[in-house]
Design a protein around this motif. Structure first.
Motif, PDB file in Angstrom:
ATOM      1  N   SER A  41       0.849  -1.099   0.158  1.00 35.63           N
ATOM      2  CA  SER A  41       0.073  -0.060   0.109  1.00 35.63           C
ATOM      3  C   SER A  41       0.689   1.606   0.467  1.00 35.63           C
ATOM      4  N   ALA A  42       1.819   1.278  -0.267  1.00 38.18           N
ATOM      5  CA  ALA A  42       3.400   2.601  -0.156  1.00 38.18           C
ATOM      6  C   ALA A  42       3.593   2.495  -1.239  1.00 38.18           C
ATOM      7  N   LYS A  43       3.783   3.598  -1.634  1.00 37.23           N
ATOM      8  CA  LYS A  43       4.836   3.815  -3.247  1.00 37.23           C
ATOM      9  C   LYS A  43       6.129   4.070  -3.097  1.00 37.23           C
ATOM     10  N   PHE A  44       7.054   3.358  -3.564  1.00 35.37           N
ATOM     11  CA  PHE A  44       8.391   3.381  -2.937  1.00 35.37           C
ATOM     12  C   PHE A  44       9.311   4.374  -4.075  1.00 35.37           C
ATOM     13  N   THR A  45      10.807   4.719  -4.684  1.00 37.12           N
ATOM     14  CA  THR A  45      11.912   4.732  -4.411  1.00 37.12           C
ATOM     15  C   THR A  45      12.269   3.435  -5.757  1.00 37.12           C
ATOM     16  N   ASP A  46      12.104   4.143  -7.031  1.00 39.77           N
ATOM     17  CA  ASP A  46      11.974   2.847  -8.090  1.00 39.77           C
ATOM     18  C   ASP A  46      11.536   1.565  -7.961  1.00 39.77           C
ATOM     19  N   ASP A  47      10.522   1.317  -7.101  1.00 41.58           N
ATOM     20  CA  ASP A  47       9.178   0.377  -7.035  1.00 41.58           C
ATOM     21  C   ASP A  47       9.794  -0.448  -5.853  1.00 41.58           C
ATOM     22  N   LYS A  48      11.283   0.024  -6.187  1.00 44.51           N
ATOM     23  CA  LYS A  48      11.720  -1.373  -4.602  1.00 44.51           C
ATOM     24  C   LYS A  48      10.983  -0.781  -3.366  1.00 44.51           C
ATOM     25  N   ARG A  49      10.829  -2.213  -2.822  1.00 42.64           N
ATOM     26  CA  ARG A  49      10.607  -1.855  -1.293  1.00 42.64           C
ATOM     27  C   ARG A  49      11.534  -2.072  -0.372  1.00 42.64           C
ATOM     28  N   SER A  50      11.115  -0.730   0.635  1.00 38.81           N
ATOM     29  CA  SER A  50      12.550  -1.136   1.697  1.00 38.81           C
ATOM     30  C   SER A  50      11.925   0.371   2.821  1.00 38.81           C
ATOM     31  N   ASN A  51      12.326   0.042   3.879  1.00 38.87           N
ATOM     32  CA  ASN A  51      12.228   0.981   4.804  1.00 38.87           C
ATOM     33  C   ASN A  51      12.891   2.578   4.072  1.00 38.87           C
ATOM     34  N   ALA A  52      14.094   2.382   3.717  1.00 37.19           N
ATOM     35  CA  ALA A  52      14.808   3.801   2.802  1.00 37.19           C
ATOM     36  C   ALA A  52      13.687   3.607   1.571  1.00 37.19           C
TER      37      ALA A  52
END
Length: 94
Positions: A41-52
């Protein structure tokens, strides 16, 4: 109801970290379609899931896994979650 899920191109892949597809959930049909693949349910930089890499989310997702007990009498049910969060709009996928 309106929120965004981000879907993978796979299903049940524990090593996957890529969620490149934005799906606007507006009804039961679009929710059912989105959850056919692994999703977040979250958008991530470069579509890569991580806290950062976290950018934003327009909804909250919770699991009701009940890993704290093997006794069904101790389990929290989806209905109990709804009662606790009664003033929020809740979508359930089971």
């Amino acid at each position: 109801m309106k929120f965004t899920l981000y879907t993978a191109t796979c299903r049940e892949n524990a090593k996957n970290i890529k969620y490149p597809n934005d799906v606007e959930v507006i009804d039961e049909e679009s929710l059912k379609s989105a959850v056919q693949s692994d999703h977040v349910s979250a958008k991530f930089t470069d579509d890569k899931r991580s806290n950062a890499n976290f950018i934003e989310s327009d909804c909250l997702m919770f699991d009701c896994d009940n890993r704290h007990s093997e006794n069904p009498e101790d389990w929290v049910t989806p209905l109990e979650c709804i009662e606790l969060l009664q003033y929020l709009t809740i979508m359930m996928e089971h």
